[in-house]
Each structure stands twice: as structure tokens, then as C-alpha cells.
Design an enzyme around this catalytic site. Structure first.
Site, PDB file in Angstrom:
ATOM      1  N   SER A   1       0.833  -1.190   0.000  1.00 40.75           N
ATOM      2  CA  SER A   1       0.000   0.000   0.000  1.00 40.75           C
ATOM      3  C   SER A   1       0.880   1.257   0.000  1.00 40.75           C
ATOM      4  O   SER A   1       1.662   1.458  -0.928  1.00 40.75           O
ATOM      5  CB  SER A   1      -0.960  -0.043   1.200  1.00 40.75           C
ATOM      6  OG  SER A   1      -1.987   0.912   1.071  1.00 40.75           O
TER       7      SER A   1
ATOM      8  N   GLU B   1      -1.900  -2.826  -8.034  1.00 40.91           N
ATOM      9  CA  GLU B   1      -3.113  -3.153  -7.272  1.00 40.91           C
ATOM     10  C   GLU B   1      -3.650  -1.859  -6.703  1.00 40.91           C
ATOM     11  O   GLU B   1      -2.947  -0.863  -6.641  1.00 40.91           O
ATOM     12  CB  GLU B   1      -2.813  -4.168  -6.155  1.00 40.91           C
ATOM     13  CG  GLU B   1      -1.782  -3.714  -5.118  1.00 40.91           C
ATOM     14  CD  GLU B   1      -2.328  -2.815  -4.018  1.00 40.91           C
ATOM     15  OE1 GLU B   1      -3.545  -2.851  -3.750  1.00 40.91           O
ATOM     16  OE2 GLU B   1      -1.540  -2.060  -3.420  1.00 40.91           O
TER      17      GLU B   1
ATOM     18  N   HIS C   1      -5.005  -5.519  -1.489  1.00 40.58           N
ATOM     19  CA  HIS C   1      -5.672  -5.375  -0.189  1.00 40.58           C
ATOM     20  C   HIS C   1      -6.652  -6.537  -0.006  1.00 40.58           C
ATOM     21  O   HIS C   1      -7.862  -6.357   0.078  1.00 40.58           O
ATOM     22  CB  HIS C   1      -6.378  -4.022  -0.105  1.00 40.58           C
ATOM     23  CG  HIS C   1      -5.419  -2.881  -0.006  1.00 40.58           C
ATOM     24  ND1 HIS C   1      -4.609  -2.473  -1.052  1.00 40.58           N
ATOM     25  CD2 HIS C   1      -5.127  -2.041   1.029  1.00 40.58           C
ATOM     26  CE1 HIS C   1      -3.877  -1.436  -0.656  1.00 40.58           C
ATOM     27  NE2 HIS C   1      -4.174  -1.158   0.592  1.00 40.58           N
TER      28      HIS C   1
END
Length: 314
Positions: A104, A205, A276
Site C-alpha cells: 500500500s 493493485e 488489499h
């Protein structure tokens, strides 16, 4: 196989302390020696301490001598301090055998580290959302993490969705694996912290992004010439994607992927188990990989990685 795991918070403040405690207990239950950074639970505005506090925690992680430096959580906070992070110290720590792991917001540090030093870090779990998941940590994620700890992990594989059954591409050899969170990565474009990777394998992502926003970010990378310079683009998991009922009219994730395939000569693969999501593999950002497919089955191999497999050209 007891390993020393150093937990630090370089980004957002830990809001779910219960998940953090569960994650620490899970790592201890797996037999590891867990060391928690002195500022791991700090709070300043939305961050895990002010900028100086988080920079100091990164420096302590690099100096810890741990086997793994693992982020407590992602969120936001690293991009604002990229011009002050001690990259050479981190690269030296990696050279001595400390593996830096996260996802992230951690994409910012990973990308900058790759751009500045060429050192390899790992896209992988965080303490709270993964090891501290309420229903228990995911078995595949833990197995991949264990592979990293034991030095056994030499690659991964996954099955693309049925709609990609006819996708054909030539095997890729010796390409640099890079990428991570699409939003964070795109925000680095045009800065010294965006890796200038040619003929690489770019994986992406994201979470809670509308399909048009994903397309807009991809178009920014495409128009900057980044995508055409790669050997392959690999989509991980895009979760929490919200379409607008009655407005998007069929425009969704698949539309974004199909258009990108139409615009690029580079193969665009989907289904990578990373993002995630509970079931996530670990990926060596900056390592050389081989990529091949047999029908819908995709294989990515990086071989046996030693602690000194990075190239320090800082």
C-alpha cells in the site's frame, strides 16, 4: 526457525489497536522474536508520529539487525518524507540480511529505494490487516511469509480468470519486477523517486478506486511512455471498486483492462493474488524475474535470493 521481526509505523497511525495486538501475538505464536519500535503507536494528526518521528523509526528499522522489518500498517505518510529517507542505510541493512516488507503506502518507499539504490524489498503483508485479521491470518500469506524467512521462496504462480483463457504471450526472461499500489506509484511520476525501469514486469493493485480513476492513472503512465517500455503489465487485486449505478452503464474493471490491451502491444495479465486482500503472495520488488504462462496458469520465478543480491549504485 526463530526470526527477529522489527515492527515499525512509517505511515498512518494505528487506529485498530486490537488488530495490531492480534498481529503481534500471531507472529510470536509462530515462534518469532518480535521487537516493536518505540514510536509504533505514536499519533500526530493522521500519522504515526510527526515526520521526524517516522523518519527516526525507519532509521531504527534499518539499524535493528532484524531478519524482517515489517510495517504495522499502510495508509498515507511516506510520500511526504521521501526526500529525507536514509536510502543508503536501508540498502546497507538489506545487504546485511534485513528484508523490508510492506504494501500500500509502502509502495512509495519501495519505489524510491529501487530508484535510488537498486536494492530489493518485498511487497507483502502488514501486521494489523494481515497477521492481525479478525478471522485469523490467511494460510497462503503465512506460507509465503515463511518461505521468505526460510529462504525457500523462489517464485509463485496463479490462474488467470476464465475470460483470459485465450491470452498468449512470449515468456519473459530477466526482467525487473516493480510496482505496487497504482495510486501511490502514479503520484511519484516525474520525481526522482519513480523507478526508471525498462523492459520490466510492472505489477499494480489498488483499493476503493472507481474504474474511471484506475483508467485515468493507467493513462497517465501510458502517455508518459512507462507502460509501453515494459515486458508485461500484471494486474493484482482491485478491491472495493465502486461503480455508479445507472451511470457507468457497463464500464467497469474489465472495460479498463480490455481498453489497455487494445492500446498496448505489451501483454496485460490479470489475477495476481496481491493487493488489499487476505490471500497475498510476497513479491521481490527490484528482483529479476521470469514470467511464462501455460493456458490460464501463469508462473513467475525469481530463483533463490541471497541477502546480497542487490546492486548498490547510489
Amino acid at each position: 526457525m526463530t526470526k527477529h521481526i522489527y515492527i515499525y509505523s512509517p505511515s498512518s497511525a494505528i487506529r485498530d489497536k486490537a488488530a495490531f495486538r492480534r498481529g503481534v501475538k500471531r507472529l510470536q505464536a509462530l515462534g518469532h522474536e518480535v521487537e516493536i519500535d518505540e514510536a509504533a503507536l505514536s499519533v500526530h494528526q493522521r500519522f504515526a508520529g510527526d515526520d521526524a518521528t517516522r523518519l527516526a523509526s525507519i532509521a531504527r528499522a534499518a539499524a535493528s539487525g532484524a531478519d524482517i522489518a515489517l510495517i504495522a500498517r499502510g495508509g498515507y505518510g511516506l510520500t511526504r518524507i521521501l526526500d529525507a529517507i536514509p536510502y543508503k542505510a536501508i540498502a546497507k541493512a538489506i545487504g546485511r540480511g534485513t528484508e523490508f516488507v510492506g504494501l500500500s503506502d509502502f509502495t512509495a518507499l519501495q519505489s524510491a529505494l529501487l530508484a535510488k539504490t537498486g536494492a530489493v524489498s518485498w511487497a507483502g503483508p502488514a501486521v494489523g490487516e494481515d497477521f492481525g485479521a479478525e478471522g485469523g491470518a490467511d494460510d497462503i500469506m503465512e506460507a509465503c511469509f515463511d518461505d521468505l524467512l526460510s529462504g525457500q521462496g523462489e517464485g509463485t504462480g496463479w490462474r488467470m480468470p476464465a475470460r483470459d483463457a485465450e491470452l498468449k504471450f512470449k515468456p519473459v526472461h530477466g526482467a525487473t519486477l516493480w510496482g505496487g499500489n497504482l495510486c501511490v506509484l502514479t503520484s511519484l511520476l516525474g520525481t526522482p523517486y519513480f523507478p526508471q525501469v525498462e523492459k520490466g514486469v510492472l505489477f499494480i493493485e489498488d483499493v476503493n478506486e472507481h474504474p474511471y480513476r484506475v483508467e485515468r492513472m493507467l493513462d497517465q503512465l501510458r502517455m508518459a511512455g512507462v507502460l509501453a517500455r515494459q515486458r508485461a503489465i500484471v494486474f493484482g487485486q482491485f478491491t472495493g471498486m465502486r461503480k455508479v449505478p445507472g451511470y457507468d452503464r457497463g464500464f467497469g474493471f474489465e472495460s479498463v483492462v480490455d481498453r489497455l490491451r487494445h492500446l498496448l502491444k505489451v501483454p496485460v495479465l490479470t489475477g495476481l493474488p496481491f493487493g488489499h486482500v487476505p490471500t497475498k503472495i510476497l513479491l521481490p520488488v527490484g528482483a529479476q524475474v521470469e514470467l511464462a504462462a501455460d493456458g490460464r496458469d501463469v508462473f513467475m520465478v525469481w530463483g533463490h535470493r541471497h541477502a546480497h543480491d542487490h546492486h548498490d549504485h547510489a
